[in-house]
Design an enzyme around this catalytic site. Structure first.
Site, PDB file in Angstrom:
ATOM      1  N   THR A 140      36.753  39.918  38.554  1.00 34.78           N
ATOM      2  CA  THR A 140      37.955  39.205  38.124  1.00 34.78           C
ATOM      3  C   THR A 140      39.067  39.345  39.151  1.00 34.78           C
ATOM      4  O   THR A 140      39.786  38.379  39.440  1.00 34.78           O
ATOM      5  CB  THR A 140      38.427  39.716  36.754  1.00 34.78           C
ATOM      6  OG1 THR A 140      37.362  39.548  35.803  1.00 34.78           O
ATOM      7  CG2 THR A 140      39.642  38.950  36.270  1.00 34.78           C
ATOM      8  N   LYS A 175      35.430  31.214  33.092  1.00 30.57           N
ATOM      9  CA  LYS A 175      34.598  32.343  32.674  1.00 30.57           C
ATOM     10  C   LYS A 175      33.671  31.801  31.592  1.00 30.57           C
ATOM     11  O   LYS A 175      33.998  31.844  30.394  1.00 30.57           O
ATOM     12  CB  LYS A 175      35.483  33.477  32.135  1.00 30.57           C
ATOM     13  CG  LYS A 175      34.742  34.726  31.711  1.00 30.57           C
ATOM     14  CD  LYS A 175      34.329  35.580  32.892  1.00 30.57           C
ATOM     15  CE  LYS A 175      33.734  36.912  32.415  1.00 30.57           C
ATOM     16  NZ  LYS A 175      33.252  37.726  33.533  1.00 30.57           N
ATOM     17  N   SER A 188      32.097  38.631  27.112  1.00 31.18           N
ATOM     18  CA  SER A 188      31.868  39.527  25.977  1.00 31.18           C
ATOM     19  C   SER A 188      32.920  40.633  26.020  1.00 31.18           C
ATOM     20  O   SER A 188      33.327  41.082  27.085  1.00 31.18           O
ATOM     21  CB  SER A 188      30.452  40.113  26.020  1.00 31.18           C
ATOM     22  OG  SER A 188      30.207  40.763  27.246  1.00 31.18           O
ATOM     23  N   GLY A 235      31.044  34.985  37.008  1.00 32.03           N
ATOM     24  CA  GLY A 235      29.859  35.337  36.251  1.00 32.03           C
ATOM     25  C   GLY A 235      30.059  36.572  35.384  1.00 32.03           C
ATOM     26  O   GLY A 235      31.181  37.023  35.138  1.00 32.03           O
ATOM     27  N   VAL A 236      28.936  37.127  34.927  1.00 29.89           N
ATOM     28  CA  VAL A 236      28.959  38.332  34.095  1.00 29.89           C
ATOM     29  C   VAL A 236      28.220  39.450  34.820  1.00 29.89           C
ATOM     30  O   VAL A 236      27.229  39.208  35.505  1.00 29.89           O
ATOM     31  CB  VAL A 236      28.305  38.092  32.717  1.00 29.89           C
ATOM     32  CG1 VAL A 236      29.026  37.000  31.960  1.00 29.89           C
ATOM     33  CG2 VAL A 236      26.825  37.735  32.858  1.00 29.89           C
ATOM     34  N   GLY A 237      28.712  40.675  34.676  1.00 32.70           N
ATOM     35  CA  GLY A 237      28.014  41.825  35.236  1.00 32.70           C
ATOM     36  C   GLY A 237      27.588  41.627  36.671  1.00 32.70           C
ATOM     37  O   GLY A 237      28.302  41.041  37.487  1.00 32.70           O
ATOM     38  N   ASN A 293      35.841  44.746  47.905  1.00 28.95           N
ATOM     39  CA  ASN A 293      36.850  45.164  46.933  1.00 28.95           C
ATOM     40  C   ASN A 293      36.802  46.678  46.782  1.00 28.95           C
ATOM     41  O   ASN A 293      35.815  47.229  46.286  1.00 28.95           O
ATOM     42  CB  ASN A 293      36.609  44.491  45.580  1.00 28.95           C
ATOM     43  CG  ASN A 293      37.724  44.792  44.595  1.00 28.95           C
ATOM     44  OD1 ASN A 293      38.888  44.856  44.967  1.00 28.95           O
ATOM     45  ND2 ASN A 293      37.369  44.980  43.338  1.00 28.95           N
ATOM     46  N   GLU A 294      37.842  47.344  47.217  1.00 28.46           N
ATOM     47  CA  GLU A 294      37.870  48.805  47.177  1.00 28.46           C
ATOM     48  C   GLU A 294      38.137  49.275  45.745  1.00 28.46           C
ATOM     49  O   GLU A 294      39.204  49.013  45.195  1.00 28.46           O
ATOM     50  CB  GLU A 294      38.941  49.329  48.128  1.00 28.46           C
ATOM     51  CG  GLU A 294      38.667  48.966  49.591  1.00 28.46           C
ATOM     52  CD  GLU A 294      39.768  49.440  50.520  1.00 28.46           C
ATOM     53  OE1 GLU A 294      40.399  50.485  50.225  1.00 28.46           O
ATOM     54  OE2 GLU A 294      40.006  48.761  51.537  1.00 28.46           O
TER      55      GLU A 294
END
Length: 224
Positions: A18, A39, A43, A118-120, A177-178
């Site tokens: 995100t 999105k 969930s 996406g998801v996960g 992405n840290e």
């Protein structure tokens, strides 16, 4: 050339898809594009007077210009914070492509670029019969990979990139992405990722947990 839409996936859950997606939206807007987030499946939602709402989907909505209707941005808002297949089963919902493709078409009509989160991780399924790869094929999207920079990220990034390619889909870029402020030798790890991932790096989001998405977008370098 800037694609009109792309699908954002990650090396795992909780690695900042995100954050990467909202930063992308702001970077696109800074270039003068209209850009909206999506999105398709979320969930872990809270009940509000307006209905079920997901924190990540709301962040995408806030980063969008124009701001789409929530139901279009997030066709499947599932209450339980579980894998989508389980969360959908809890409320008697069967996930299918049609509501998502219809919502996507509406978003494409509203803006120049659509950023679909996406998801996960990539291999996390949407349902017993539907993988994320099926959705990406249906929407005909290239993929952008968010790499959570922490111990193990090189393995996770290479495996995810290989899985995307094995599904016959194109990964056009990746974002570092840290996510671990205690991680040592971050620069060297990102350098190793640059050497080993075939697609170009679209930039780096430093560890700044309280920074606004617009500020995080400053670390991105999108292709022209």
């Amino acid at each position: 050339m800037q694609p009109p839409a792309f699908y954002v996936t990650g090396t795992d859950t909780g690695i900042g898809k995100t954050m990467g997606s909202t930063a992308l939206l702001h970077a696109l807007r800074a270039r003068g594009h209209t850009a909206v987030g999506m999105k398709p499946v979320a969930s872990g939602c809270e009940r509000t007077p307006q209905g079920w709402r997901n924190e990540d989907a709301l962040a995408l909505q806030a980063a969008s210009n124009p701001q789409p209707a929530y139901a279009t941005l997030n066709p499947y808002a599932l209450p339980a914070p579980l894998a989508p297949e389980l969360a959908a089963a809890d409320v008697g919902v069967t996930l299918s492509l049609e509501p998502i493709t219809q919502a996507f078409a509406q978003l494409r009509a509203q803006a120049e670029v659509v950023v679909v989160e996406g998801v996960g991780g990539w291999a996390a399924p949407l349902s017993a019969t539907l993988d994320q790869a099926d959705l990406v094929r249906a929407l005909q999207l290239p993929v952008v990979l968010v790499v959570g920079v922490r111990l193990g990220c090189i393995n996770h990034a290479r495996l995810t990139a290989a899985a995307i390619a094995a599904d016959g889909l194109q990964c056009i870029g990746w974002i570092a992405n840290e996510v671990d402020p205690q991680m040592e030798r971050v620069e060297e790890n990102i350098g190793m990722l640059r050497q080993r991932l075939a697609m170009p790096c679209w930039g780096r989001i430093p560890w700044r947990p309280d920074a606004e998405a617009a500020a995080q977008a400053q670390g991105l370098q999108l292709p022209r």
